[in-house]
Design a protein around this motif. Structure first.
Motif, PDB file in Angstrom:
ATOM      1  N   ALA A 106       0.829  -1.221   0.000  1.00 24.73           N
ATOM      2  CA  ALA A 106       0.000   0.000   0.000  1.00 24.73           C
ATOM      3  C   ALA A 106       0.853   1.256   0.000  1.00 24.73           C
ATOM      4  O   ALA A 106       0.514   2.249  -0.635  1.00 24.73           O
ATOM      5  CB  ALA A 106      -0.924  -0.006   1.219  1.00 24.73           C
ATOM      6  N   VAL A 138       2.188   1.877  -3.588  1.00 29.65           N
ATOM      7  CA  VAL A 138       1.138   2.251  -4.535  1.00 29.65           C
ATOM      8  C   VAL A 138       0.675   3.688  -4.287  1.00 29.65           C
ATOM      9  O   VAL A 138       0.410   4.444  -5.228  1.00 29.65           O
ATOM     10  CB  VAL A 138      -0.052   1.269  -4.428  1.00 29.65           C
ATOM     11  CG1 VAL A 138      -1.220   1.735  -5.269  1.00 29.65           C
ATOM     12  CG2 VAL A 138       0.390  -0.126  -4.865  1.00 29.65           C
ATOM     13  N   SER A 139       0.640   4.089  -3.010  1.00 26.19           N
ATOM     14  CA  SER A 139       0.129   5.430  -2.714  1.00 26.19           C
ATOM     15  C   SER A 139       1.114   6.520  -3.124  1.00 26.19           C
ATOM     16  O   SER A 139       0.782   7.698  -3.112  1.00 26.19           O
ATOM     17  CB  SER A 139      -0.195   5.554  -1.224  1.00 26.19           C
ATOM     18  OG  SER A 139       0.997   5.529  -0.481  1.00 26.19           O
ATOM     19  N   LEU A 195       2.172   6.950  -6.087  1.00 25.72           N
ATOM     20  CA  LEU A 195       1.983   7.289  -7.502  1.00 25.72           C
ATOM     21  C   LEU A 195       1.312   8.656  -7.654  1.00 25.72           C
ATOM     22  O   LEU A 195       0.351   8.954  -6.960  1.00 25.72           O
ATOM     23  CB  LEU A 195       1.109   6.220  -8.178  1.00 25.72           C
ATOM     24  CG  LEU A 195       1.779   4.856  -8.341  1.00 25.72           C
ATOM     25  CD1 LEU A 195       0.750   3.802  -8.706  1.00 25.72           C
ATOM     26  CD2 LEU A 195       2.872   4.922  -9.399  1.00 25.72           C
ATOM     27  N   GLU A 219      -8.018   8.262 -10.996  1.00 28.14           N
ATOM     28  CA  GLU A 219      -8.077   6.924 -10.418  1.00 28.14           C
ATOM     29  C   GLU A 219      -9.503   6.394 -10.348  1.00 28.14           C
ATOM     30  O   GLU A 219      -9.730   5.197 -10.361  1.00 28.14           O
ATOM     31  CB  GLU A 219      -7.461   6.941  -9.013  1.00 28.14           C
ATOM     32  CG  GLU A 219      -6.003   7.338  -9.050  1.00 28.14           C
ATOM     33  CD  GLU A 219      -5.278   7.044  -7.760  1.00 28.14           C
ATOM     34  OE1 GLU A 219      -5.948   6.738  -6.770  1.00 28.14           O
ATOM     35  OE2 GLU A 219      -4.043   7.098  -7.776  1.00 28.14           O
ATOM     36  N   ALA A 226      -3.907   5.535 -14.606  1.00 25.21           N
ATOM     37  CA  ALA A 226      -3.850   5.365 -13.156  1.00 25.21           C
ATOM     38  C   ALA A 226      -4.012   3.901 -12.773  1.00 25.21           C
ATOM     39  O   ALA A 226      -3.282   3.366 -11.952  1.00 25.21           O
ATOM     40  CB  ALA A 226      -4.923   6.213 -12.486  1.00 25.21           C
ATOM     41  N   LYS A 227      -4.976   3.256 -13.419  1.00 23.31           N
ATOM     42  CA  LYS A 227      -5.222   1.845 -13.103  1.00 23.31           C
ATOM     43  C   LYS A 227      -4.010   1.000 -13.476  1.00 23.31           C
ATOM     44  O   LYS A 227      -3.587   0.130 -12.720  1.00 23.31           O
ATOM     45  CB  LYS A 227      -6.450   1.353 -13.849  1.00 23.31           C
ATOM     46  CG  LYS A 227      -7.691   1.365 -12.999  1.00 23.31           C
ATOM     47  CD  LYS A 227      -8.832   0.666 -13.700  1.00 23.31           C
ATOM     48  CE  LYS A 227     -10.116   1.043 -12.995  1.00 23.31           C
ATOM     49  NZ  LYS A 227     -11.253   1.076 -13.897  1.00 23.31           N
ATOM     50  N   ARG A 230      -1.200   1.620 -11.033  1.00 21.46           N
ATOM     51  CA  ARG A 230      -1.454   0.941  -9.757  1.00 21.46           C
ATOM     52  C   ARG A 230      -1.181  -0.561  -9.862  1.00 21.46           C
ATOM     53  O   ARG A 230      -0.584  -1.171  -8.993  1.00 21.46           O
ATOM     54  CB  ARG A 230      -2.921   1.123  -9.356  1.00 21.46           C
ATOM     55  CG  ARG A 230      -3.132   2.330  -8.499  1.00 21.46           C
ATOM     56  CD  ARG A 230      -4.593   2.472  -8.109  1.00 21.46           C
ATOM     57  NE  ARG A 230      -4.711   3.621  -7.236  1.00 21.46           N
ATOM     58  CZ  ARG A 230      -4.544   3.566  -5.921  1.00 21.46           C
ATOM     59  NH1 ARG A 230      -4.316   2.428  -5.320  1.00 21.46           N
ATOM     60  NH2 ARG A 230      -4.621   4.658  -5.197  1.00 21.46           N
ATOM     61  N   TRP A 231      -1.653  -1.118 -10.985  1.00 17.74           N
ATOM     62  CA  TRP A 231      -1.504  -2.559 -11.170  1.00 17.74           C
ATOM     63  C   TRP A 231      -0.022  -2.929 -11.230  1.00 17.74           C
ATOM     64  O   TRP A 231       0.441  -3.831 -10.556  1.00 17.74           O
ATOM     65  CB  TRP A 231      -2.237  -2.969 -12.455  1.00 17.74           C
ATOM     66  CG  TRP A 231      -2.255  -4.451 -12.673  1.00 17.74           C
ATOM     67  CD1 TRP A 231      -3.086  -5.368 -12.103  1.00 17.74           C
ATOM     68  CD2 TRP A 231      -1.357  -5.188 -13.514  1.00 17.74           C
ATOM     69  NE1 TRP A 231      -2.783  -6.622 -12.525  1.00 17.74           N
ATOM     70  CE2 TRP A 231      -1.732  -6.556 -13.404  1.00 17.74           C
ATOM     71  CE3 TRP A 231      -0.300  -4.852 -14.349  1.00 17.74           C
ATOM     72  CZ2 TRP A 231      -1.063  -7.572 -14.093  1.00 17.74           C
ATOM     73  CZ3 TRP A 231       0.355  -5.859 -15.039  1.00 17.74           C
ATOM     74  CH2 TRP A 231      -0.015  -7.204 -14.915  1.00 17.74           C
ATOM     75  N   SER A 249       1.730  -2.312  -7.823  1.00 15.00           N
ATOM     76  CA  SER A 249       1.406  -3.279  -6.781  1.00 15.00           C
ATOM     77  C   SER A 249       2.039  -4.632  -7.087  1.00 15.00           C
ATOM     78  O   SER A 249       2.471  -5.350  -6.188  1.00 15.00           O
ATOM     79  CB  SER A 249      -0.097  -3.399  -6.563  1.00 15.00           C
ATOM     80  OG  SER A 249      -0.696  -3.948  -7.689  1.00 15.00           O
ATOM     81  N   SER A 284       0.281   3.895   6.111  1.00 14.52           N
ATOM     82  CA  SER A 284      -0.215   2.840   5.227  1.00 14.52           C
ATOM     83  C   SER A 284      -0.359   1.475   5.892  1.00 14.52           C
ATOM     84  O   SER A 284      -0.830   0.536   5.266  1.00 14.52           O
ATOM     85  CB  SER A 284       0.755   2.697   4.051  1.00 14.52           C
ATOM     86  OG  SER A 284       2.040   2.345   4.544  1.00 14.52           O
TER      87      SER A 284
END
Lengths: 754, 150
Positions: free
Chosen positions: A104, A107-108, A110, A117, A126-127, A130-131, A134, A149
């Motif tokens: 987490a 990812v945060s 970004l 998002e 954004a997706k 994130r993918w 992560s 986090s």
């Protein structure tokens, strides 16, 4: 409780068992039992959970306790899904496997705008980001405590691990008793059947370790009895009887103490050293030169039989310091450079919406400049670490937020493979981001290398701590709004300048040879992603490289950006002759979550309703950070011309709450930490030397000046978000806005007392 | 040097000028008393000497010879915690916990002097620094303990 149950009836065949295994949550972070440290009598059921013969539970703990309550909140998640009392859960430091990494947190980091998002249309930037991150984070498995986090990261994995363990325990009982899983229930660490059969987890653990968990389902919200309850913190008893062990409390047979002195000028180094007098002092054993490690300034340490002897000796060393290369650093001059940078054509655009340029040509422009100084963390436990180097192996005991980075830096300094390094994480006497650095660990290892296998504890005097921190970066911002034809705030243009934190942190932490060049979200967080619905927006930042060591300071960029943003919003409201609350509500028409927090704080503080004693005024601020929204109303007066904050009412939406008592504690603590910074906090640098050296000049808040803090939690069923930092950002603007209401004078630079 | 620590006589071989803090921590391994600033500013090192709150980082060990030194380790026992320790738990005061030994010792000295302290008494006596900001709970816990004593 309703959990779709598992195990194919009483007599599981091999094929069915395999189905059980494949039903494990996605290539999960639950991990195998072999990841946990084997104990004499305990039985591991997966990478997070062990069961002791008395039925108590051991939870693998990859996060550091620095006051934020994580050593209680993570056990609460485990206790919930395992159906054991919270007090039956003990913790054990997690190992190095990637399952313990903090996904987490990465990812945060970004730099995506919230609206990007939220987009549901396809697989946007954004997706995808994130993918990818992560995935990468899961592989890297960086075990770190930061960015508020810990709970967000543990929310799924600890609950799933505990539920998986419970499923195995129930499965074991089901097989032994030849009774269907659906008829078994678990309470307080006991599996039972209506027929009267029952067994404790301790009794079932061995069989459970050979029983697949089958289908694992998490409890439904309505069945929770630990999550959301104000359980007493598990670490409190040892913190009131003196037995809690911080880094500085590590005691080992033969332990020696080292005290260091670094070059007073940041980036300097010792030249000629005369230690003749020092080495003749009682108890003194050796002097060790310390090169610059992981962003630190070079210096030396003296080792003696006690801290005091080492301190006397280190002060008696005569040394000619060499000046760092380049022009001396001066914080006032840096602020002027930052202002020039804002005026320049440079800048990285973090967010753009509508057409700010065009509108800027049309309407009336309101403009304000804001600034914030460098600022030290000032944890109460000074930097320290203990190390022992013998037989090609390194052992480190450290109050750290980043055990893995400690391990890596220890291996680099000692020249041993990483798996020859063990790191024991102690309690932290405050972190606030300072202990995301590993400079002091590298130094301790270097000293220990000269000790012939004898352990050594390196302790920084307070003066070294104050003058060799990784400071919150100074920042300057120009905020502009354009008022449209209808008198509405139509466009927002913000341009800020300041040092990047994350790239410098990565460079020194990973010991990279080249510079990292990434748009650092922390510089613009709280500005580029501000929630107000201006039709046209442009938010940019100019990245500087001042040479001052900068780091993550509790709430990071939000800590000053919220001050800029929320004071400016107050300025706009005043300019447009609107009530600050009504003005915000209009601009938040698209954000129900922010409005709910605003409404809560307005109602609870008596804003506009409850009269104040003469000479007092209220100020309000609202800010989202680390996934949580916090609003604060500060009640302020002037005493002898100085601001006095009497009360702060907080409202917070941090998603699902694990422990409301800890949320309240964090709001209270954040207010005090932020108020000290707002009223007094500054780090001045002249000739590359930090001027504030200890608590009398590093002004902090004491009990007599601490306001009363009231916390109201806005109910939410979203996944949990941050609590340790989000209470910090709104405080400075709330106080500044109250001071404006009181005096008619705007505060546009921190701290106010200067 | 002969010292009386938490009711027990102990002999230490130390420079008489060595601050009591380091005698406690480095020679006697009583690590509950903390080092924060070294200049009597933060109060993390607070102990009691003949009942009075004293900042041990600037108190030469020799100056407390023959006097009763009490550290956090001697404030209560697991079976019989000091009322302040019980109040600290009830109010859930500590966060990181680093300053709490000193806070408790300062509070214990205050209650001995003023069993029913006012807010102003608490403001004046509790000058210890807590960076986690536990002050409002410290105040509440002192009041709770004062009530429990009555």
């Amino acid at each position: 409780m309703r959990r779709r149950g598992l195990l194919l009836g009483a007599t599981a065949g091999t094929g069915a068992l395999l189905i059980g295994w494949t039903a494990l949550p996605q290539r999960s972070r639950v991990g195998l039992a072999s990841l946990m440290k084997p104990g004499e009598r305990d039985i591991a059921l997966n990478g997070w959970i062990k069961i002791l013969p008395d039925g108590s539970v051991v939870l693998a703990m990859p996060r550091s306790e620095m006051g934020q309550g994580v050593h209680t909140a993570l056990p609460q998640l485990a206790a919930e899904e395992l159906d054991v009392p919270l007090t039956a859960v003990r913790i054990e430091q997690a190992g190095w496997d990637a399952v313990y990494g903090n996904v987490a947190m990465l990812v945060s980091g970004l730099p995506f705008h919230p609206r990007e998002e939220e987009r549901e249309d396809g697989f946007g930037r954004a997706k995808a980001g994130r993918w990818v991150v992560s995935k990468v984070a899961r592989e890297l498995g960086i075990n770190a405590t930061g960015g508020s986090s810990s709970i967000a990261d543990a929310w799924d994995v600890v609950r799933v691990a505990a539920a998986t363990a419970r499923a195995s325990l129930v499965g074991a009982a089901s097989l032994q008793w030849r009774l269907p899983v659906e008829e078994l229930r678990t309470t307080e660490g006991v599996v039972s059947h209506p027929s009267g059969r029952s067994a404790t987890y301790g009794e079932l653990a061995k069989a459970a370790s050979a029983t697949p968990p089958g289908t694992v389902q998490l409890k439904e919200r309505k069945d929770w009895r630990v999550i959301g309850r104000p359980a007493p913190r598990l670490d409190v008893p040892q913190k009131v009887d003196g037995s809690a062990r911080f880094g500085i409390d590590v005691r080992l047979p033969g332990l020696r103490y080292a005290v260091l002195r670094m070059a007073p000028a940041l980036g300097g180094a010792p030249g000629r050293i005369d230690a003749t007098a020092a080495m003749a002092m009682p108890g003194v054993e050796r002097l060790v030169q310390l090169p610059a490690y992981a962003g630190s300034t070079a210096g030396f340490a003296v080792v003696a039989r006690s801290y005091w002897q080492a301190l006397q000796a280190v002060q008696a060393v005569r040394v000619d310091w060499s000046r760092p290369a380049g022009a001396p650093m001066d914080s006032q001059e840096i602020l002027r450079h930052l202002e020039a940078a804002v005026r320049s054509e440079e800048g990285y655009t973090f967010h753009r919406e509508g057409d700010p340029e065009q509108v800027a040509g049309g309407g009336r422009t309101i403009e304000a400049w804001y600034s914030a100084p460098y600022l030290a963390h000032a944890t109460l436990e000074p930097m320290n670490a203990t190390a022992r180097v013998r037989d090609g192996r390194v052992e480190v005991w450290a109050p750290t937020q980043v055990p893995q980075m400690c391990r890596n830096v220890a291996a680099r300094v000692a020249g041993v493979p990483v798996d020859h390094v063990e790191v024991h994480v102690t309690l932290l006497g405050g972190g606030f981001g300072r202990r995301l650095e590993v400079d002091y660990v590298a130094q301790a290892v270097r000293v220990a290398m000269d000790m012939g296998g004898v352990p050594v504890q390196l302790i920084w005097p307070r003066e070294e701590d104050a003058t060799h921190d990784f400071y919150r970066p100074a920042q300057v911002a120009r905020l502009r709004a354009v008022v449209g034809q209808g008198g509405e705030a139509a466009a927002l243009h913000i341009k800020s300048a300041g040092d990047a934190i994350s790239p410098r942190w990565m460079e020194r932490g990973l010991s990279l040879s080249g510079p990292v060049d990434l748009p650092d979200k922390t510089a613009s967080e709280g500005l580029f992603d501000q929630p107000y619905g201006f039709e046209h927006q442009r938010i940019e930042h100019v990245f500087m490289r001042s040479g001052v060591p900068v780091g993550f300071w509790r709430s990071v960029g939000h800590s000053h950006n919220a001050f800029f943003m929320e004071c400016f919003i107050d300025e706009l409201a005043a300019d447009l002759r609107q009530d600050p609350v009504a003005f915000r509500r209009t601009l938040l028409r698209r954000s129900r979550r922010h409005r709910a927090v605003l409404d809560t704080v307005v109602e609870r503080s008596g804003w506009g309703v409850r009269p104040l004693p003469p000479g007092r005024a209220r100020g309000l601020a609202l800010h989202e950070s680390f996934g949580s929204v916090v609003a604060q109303v500060a009640e302020v007066s002037l005493e002898g011309g100085r601001p006095r904050v009497h009360q702060v009412v907080c409202a917070i939406d941090c998603g699902t709450v694990i422990n409301p008592e800890i949320v309240a504690q964090q709001m209270e603590g954040s207010v005090v930490y932020a108020l000290a910074a707002a009223l007094h906090g500054r780090t001045d640098i002249r000739g590359s030397v930090v001027q504030q050296r200890n608590f009398p000049d590093q002004a902090v808040l004491t009990l007599a000046a601490a306001p009363h803090v009231e916390t109201w939690i806005v109910p939410s069923e979203r996944p949990p978000s941050g609590v340790g930092e989000p209470g910090v950002p709104p405080l400075a603007p709330a106080v500044a806005n109250a001071l404006f209401a009181l005096t008619g004078v705007r505060q546009r630079s921190l701290p106010f007392a200067s | 040097m002969d010292l009386n620590i938490n009711g027990a006589r102990v002999q230490v071989d130390a420079d008489p000028a060595m601050p009591l803090l380091w005698v406690l921590r480095d020679l006697l391994e009583l690590t509950g008393t903390k080092f924060g600033c070294g200049v009597a500013a933060c109060g993390a090192c607070t102990v009691r000497v003949d009942g009075q709150a004293v900042r041990s980082c600037v108190t030469p060990a020799a100056s407390v010879a023959g006097r009763n030194v009490q550290t956090i380790e001697g404030l209560g026992t697991p079976g019989k915690p000091h009322p302040l320790q019980a109040a600290w738990i009830a109010e859930q005061v500590p966060q990181c916990g680093y300053c709490q030994s000193g806070m408790l010792m300062a509070a214990a000295a205050l209650l001995e002097r003023k069993p029913k302290p006012t807010d102003a008494d608490i403001d004046a006596a509790m000058t210890n620094i807590c960076r986690c900001g536990t002050y409002q709970r410290v105040r509440a816990a002192i009041k709770r303990a004062a009530g429990a004593k009555a």
